[in-house]
Design a protein around this motif. Sequence first.
Motif, short mmCIF file in Angstrom:
data_model
loop_
_atom_site.label_atom_id
_atom_site.label_comp_id
_atom_site.label_asym_id
_atom_site.label_seq_id
_atom_site.Cartn_x
_atom_site.Cartn_y
_atom_site.Cartn_z
N ASN A 82 118.71 56.16 56.62
CA ASN A 82 119.97 56.15 57.38
C ASN A 82 121.05 56.85 56.54
O ASN A 82 121.73 56.22 55.74
CB ASN A 82 120.37 54.70 57.68
N LYS A 83 121.11 58.17 56.70
CA LYS A 83 122.06 58.97 55.93
C LYS A 83 121.88 58.74 54.44
O LYS A 83 122.85 58.66 53.68
CB LYS A 83 123.49 58.64 56.34
N ALA A 84 120.62 58.59 54.01
CA ALA A 84 120.33 58.35 52.60
C ALA A 84 120.59 59.61 51.79
O ALA A 84 120.41 60.73 52.27
CB ALA A 84 118.88 57.91 52.44
N ASP A 85 121.04 59.44 50.54
CA ASP A 85 121.22 60.59 49.67
C ASP A 85 119.86 61.06 49.16
O ASP A 85 118.82 60.51 49.52
CB ASP A 85 122.15 60.22 48.50
N ILE A 86 119.86 62.08 48.33
CA ILE A 86 118.60 62.66 47.86
C ILE A 86 117.76 61.63 47.14
O ILE A 86 116.55 61.51 47.37
CB ILE A 86 118.89 63.86 46.93
N THR A 118 117.60 46.76 49.42
CA THR A 118 118.54 46.05 50.27
C THR A 118 117.90 45.66 51.60
O THR A 118 116.85 46.21 51.98
CB THR A 118 119.79 46.92 50.53
N THR A 119 118.52 44.75 52.30
CA THR A 119 118.04 44.36 53.62
C THR A 119 117.98 45.57 54.55
O THR A 119 118.92 46.36 54.61
CB THR A 119 118.98 43.30 54.23
N GLY A 120 116.84 45.73 55.25
CA GLY A 120 116.72 46.79 56.24
C GLY A 120 116.37 48.15 55.70
O GLY A 120 116.43 49.14 56.43
N CYS A 121 115.97 48.25 54.42
CA CYS A 121 115.68 49.57 53.85
C CYS A 121 114.26 50.05 54.17
O CYS A 121 113.89 51.17 53.81
CB CYS A 121 115.91 49.57 52.34
N GLY A 122 113.42 49.21 54.81
CA GLY A 122 112.08 49.64 55.20
C GLY A 122 110.95 48.93 54.50
O GLY A 122 109.78 49.29 54.67
N LYS A 123 111.26 47.91 53.71
CA LYS A 123 110.23 47.20 52.94
C LYS A 123 109.21 46.54 53.87
O LYS A 123 107.99 46.73 53.73
CB LYS A 123 110.88 46.13 52.04
N THR A 124 109.71 45.75 54.81
CA THR A 124 108.80 45.04 55.72
C THR A 124 108.04 46.01 56.61
O THR A 124 106.87 45.79 56.93
CB THR A 124 109.60 44.04 56.57
N HIS A 125 108.69 47.10 57.03
CA HIS A 125 108.03 48.12 57.85
C HIS A 125 106.76 48.60 57.15
O HIS A 125 105.69 48.66 57.76
CB HIS A 125 108.99 49.29 58.08
N LEU A 126 106.86 48.93 55.87
CA LEU A 126 105.69 49.42 55.14
C LEU A 126 104.64 48.33 54.96
O LEU A 126 103.43 48.60 55.04
CB LEU A 126 106.13 49.96 53.77
N TYR A 158 118.57 50.59 57.53
CA TYR A 158 118.28 51.38 58.74
C TYR A 158 119.06 50.86 59.94
O TYR A 158 119.44 51.62 60.83
CB TYR A 158 116.79 51.30 59.07
N ARG A 159 119.23 49.56 60.00
CA ARG A 159 119.78 48.94 61.21
C ARG A 159 121.28 49.19 61.39
O ARG A 159 121.85 48.83 62.40
CB ARG A 159 119.49 47.45 61.19
N ASN A 160 121.95 49.80 60.40
CA ASN A 160 123.37 50.07 60.51
C ASN A 160 123.67 51.45 61.10
O ASN A 160 124.78 51.93 61.05
CB ASN A 160 124.05 49.97 59.14
N LYS A 161 122.63 52.10 61.66
CA LYS A 161 122.84 53.39 62.31
C LYS A 161 123.70 53.22 63.56
O LYS A 161 123.67 52.17 64.21
CB LYS A 161 121.50 54.00 62.73
#
Length: 471
Positions: free
Chosen positions: A288-292, A321-329, A451-454
């Motif tokens: 979500n608009k992550a930097d490099i 952080t919460t929502g960064c994709g940990k559980t998704h993976l 991710y959820r703050n998009k």
Amino acid sequence: MESLGDILKRLTQRNIFASNKDLNNSSEQYQDSQAIDCKICGDKAWLTFGAPVGHPNFGKVLPCECQEERLQEERVERLLNFSNLKQLYRYNFETIDPTRIAETSQDENLYKIAYDAARKFADNPTGWIILKGATGVGKTHLAAAIGNQLVTNEHPVFYVFVPDLLDHLRSTYGPSSEVSYDDLFEQVRNTPVLILDDLGAQSSTPWAQEKLYQLLNHRFNLEMPTIITLEKSLSTLDEQIARRILDKRISTIYEMDKSIKAVHPALDTLDIQMLKRMKFETFDVNGNKADIQGRETLDAALRAAKSFAKSPEGWLTFAGTTGCGKTHLAVAMAGEWRKRNLPLVFTFVPRLLDHLRRTFSADSRIRYDDLFEQIIAAPILVLDDLGAESSTSWAEEKLYQIIVHRHNLRLPTVITSRDVFFKDTSYTEPIVSRIKDPTVNILIKIGAPDYRNKDRYPDQKPDKLRRTNAR
């Protein structure tokens, strides 16, 4: 069945291999009891060369052809007596159907794989072979078949049921014992090939664990060929013994029963909707608009997850952080394992602890031991959101027991956790120190935002967005 003490007593009086004197005496008895049948030696059983002095064959005495088969039978009989396999003499490879499917197995290839490994071991006994599965899958049959084949090949082997071995060792301490403990233990631990049947069936006492560890550690250090049958989970064994069995440098485990036992609903937090949404294909490495740097950590996490999904060995931990994709993976990995029918437990840590607490209630239909055993012994364990639980001494103790047990045995484990869990506090430090162990765990810190703050409709123009909201 002849006791180990009787076997040892007899062996100390007579070597298991025939001496020249034994063979000469047996040949004389053979001649006395039989009519002359062999025209080569006149039933003398031995041949001498009529060579002149100085000839390489001068004075040589060799057994006749008629003697070879009988001598081999005698050697095999002595080895069979030594092996303790007489009661299992019918268990051989000829009586096994390698294409059979164990009733408790979901994979028809499991028995064939173990059978092929057993045949190979019987021809060339090296390392350790572990036959693991439920009662009735054929573990003892295969182990005895290996032993009987080795005996036929005139290779010394010794078979023993583990509880019987410990009983015999205890009996040597009695005043009436004719065999010393040292002699019996030395005979078992140094036998050229050892078959330990039903390891884990013995009473779990400190003395029993110590003796078994001494035995297996000795054979492990010397890399002595060993066959072990095992029904119970490795988690029920002493951790030092389990580590020896799990060491892939010398030991190979053949699962003969991979039937998937139903995970209790209290533990299973995966649902079909999660599995449909959270796949590797739907994981966005741009974030979500992550930097490099954030995108690099997301890409590294995805590659690590795919690799671990293919070969789940050791530990893999995602922190962020919460929502960064940990559980998704974590869910994506679990989905891959479900497709391959690999047994696993995927559990949300706070929910797990809540259900463990409820087992202490008087009206609980679930035993604490049963639920806890599914966690610590799970072939693959996913602990989702470690650190989100209430911080109590009881919770810390339970999590510490799970983490330490799986760390010691290097059992495949996936952990997701928030960054705050890794702060140096008295609560987390004993657990975090295991997670940070690079010899067991790969720790990846994801530096991407939630991710959820998009924005809900980031690609729509303002006037279109207003029309959508007006509906």
